[in-house]
Design an enzyme around this catalytic site. Structure first.
Site, PDB file in Angstrom:
ATOM      1  CB  VAL A  76      -7.665  -0.806 -15.211  1.00  0.00           C
ATOM      2  CG1 VAL A  76      -6.364  -1.258 -15.830  1.00  0.00           C
ATOM      3  CG2 VAL A  76      -7.454   0.000 -13.935  1.00  0.00           C
ATOM      4  CE1 TYR A  82      -2.862   2.899  -3.136  1.00  0.00           C
ATOM      5  CE2 TYR A  82      -2.383   2.605  -0.810  1.00  0.00           C
ATOM      6  CZ  TYR A  82      -2.091   2.345  -2.129  1.00  0.00           C
ATOM      7  OH  TYR A  82      -1.024   1.525  -2.454  1.00  0.00           O
ATOM      8  CD  GLN A  86     -20.635 -15.012  -6.460  1.00  0.00           C
ATOM      9  OE1 GLN A  86     -20.202 -14.141  -5.707  1.00  0.00           O
ATOM     10  NE2 GLN A  86     -21.547 -14.774  -7.381  1.00  0.00           N
ATOM     11  NE  ARG A 112       5.676   6.147  -3.954  1.00  0.00           N
ATOM     12  CZ  ARG A 112       5.364   5.059  -4.650  1.00  0.00           C
ATOM     13  NH1 ARG A 112       5.011   3.959  -4.031  1.00  0.00           N
ATOM     14  NH2 ARG A 112       5.389   5.071  -5.954  1.00  0.00           N
TER      15      ARG A 112
END
Ligand code: NAD
Ligand code: UDP
Length: 321
Positions: free
Chosen positions: A67, A153, A170, A194
């Site tokens: 991305v 992060y 905007q 985690r």
């Protein structure tokens, strides 16, 4: 929004980060309710295994794409989840982490602007840093170290929120920003470091349970199904509700309590061991979810014990395979 659907009444939905833990659960829910889903993921931390059950699904497509580069597709709704979420993953290549949050947000917001469609941002409780206000409400601005090992992060996500709100103010973009607190469940990566996945895997293997610090730091753990229900309610809410909205389970536990519960549940002989606390590790974290309760009529329903049981079931199968 509907102007791009000439012959079809189904919604076409883009999910970035769709091969990850949360993204894959979200996609299951979207397909179940009849939507068309385009999953975009570079498979950095996500896996094909999370979406392999969808490969022959007629309303599911996958594109391997990063991305941080522009994406040209035609969809009716965008969910932006792409970003490594576990500290060992996002600290592996911190520059890329910030790029994913910031350039990724710019690219997805640009796409939403061209398409005139609604866009969701998976933000995080990390925007509150090591909070001095407890529990955390959405109007608390946080206590974040801008130059520490978690900053790539935390600050990346904070900047992404800024971009979302500037595109909204905007350019009038229809945005939904969720601040997600620690979530767990099946399809977490067993090696992502985690705490829930670590403790369960260690307990099932009879290995030492690795508590960082003295285990008195707290977290609030939300079961994945509850979180995804919150996602859907926020995304389908009236345009005026932009967020940020906290989504998480307000039940707060120390890390030591979590370790003890996992040991009991798995009937493990693992011993608790204590290791240095990572730098900037937040000492407490607990969401105030009044906004979500009021505006979305949402609150988690899966208790920690039950969610852990389901997650243990998932990891037990994986470890036997
Ligand atoms: P995850 O690592 O399982 O999923 C992230 C997905 O994004 C992965 O599939 C990964 O391959 C993909 N990705 C990473 N960089 C990318 C890039 N540059 N281009 C395309 N795809 C990319 O993590 P998750 O737990 O599913 O988290 C999903 C989102 O939710 C993340 O944005 C995360 O910050 C946010 N979040 C999660 C939690 C949690 O407890 N799980 C808490 C707060 C926020
Ligand atoms: N933690 C721990 N042992 C582990 C993994 C994590 O004690 O094996 C601690 C960690 O230091 C933190 C908490 O558990 O205080 C939650 O860590 P996690 O990485 O799951 O999420 P985050 O810190 O981003 O909330």
């Amino acid at each position: 929004m509907t102007k791009r659907r000439l012959y079809d009444s189904r919604k076409r939905i883009l999910v970035t980060g769709g091969a990850g833990f949360l993204g894959s659960h979200l996609i299951d829910r979207l397909l179940d309710r009849g939507d068309d889903v385009l999953c975009v993921d570079n498979l950095f931390t996500g896996t094909k295994r999370n979406i392999e059950h969808l490969h022959n699904h007629p309303r599911f497509e996958f594109i391997r794409h990063d991305v941080t580069f522009p994406l040209y597709v035609e969809v009716d709704e965008i969910w932006n989840l792409a970003c490594p979420a576990a500290p060992i993953h996002y600290q592996h290549d911190p520059v890329q982490t910030t790029k994913t949050s910031v350039h990724g947000a710019i690219n997805m917001l640009g796409l939403a602007k061209r398409l005139g469609c609604r866009i969701f941002q998976a933000s995080t409780s990390e925007v509150y840093g090591d909070p001095t206000v407890h529990p955390q409400r959405e109007d608390y601005w946080g206590n974040v170290n801008p130059v520490g090992p978690r900053s790539c992060y935390d600050e990346g996500k904070r900047c992404a929120e800024t971009l979302f709100f500037d595109y909204h103010r905007q350019l009038g973009l229809d945005i939904k920003v969720a601040r997600i607190f620690n979530t767990y469940g099946p399809r977490m990566h067993p090696n992502d470091g985690r705490v829930v996945s670590n403790f369960i895997v260690q307990a099932l293997r009879g290995e030492d349970i690795t508590i960082y610090g003295d285990g008195s730091q707290t977290r609030s753990f939300c079961y994945v199904d509850d979180l995804i229900e919150g996602f859907l309610r926020l995304m389908d809410s009236a345009e005026g509700l932009t967020g940020p909205v906290n989504l998480g389970n307000p039940g707060e536990f120390t890390i030591r309590e979590l370790a003890e519960r996992v040991i009991t549940l798995t009937r493990s002989r693992s011993k608790l061991t204590f290791h240095p606390l990572p730098q900037d590790d937040p000492m407490q974290r607990c969401p105030d979810i009044e906004l979500a309760r009021r505006e979305l009529q949402w609150e988690p329903v899966v208790a920690l014990e039950e969610g852990l049981e389901r997650t243990v079931g998932y990891f037990s199968q994986g470890l036997q395979a």
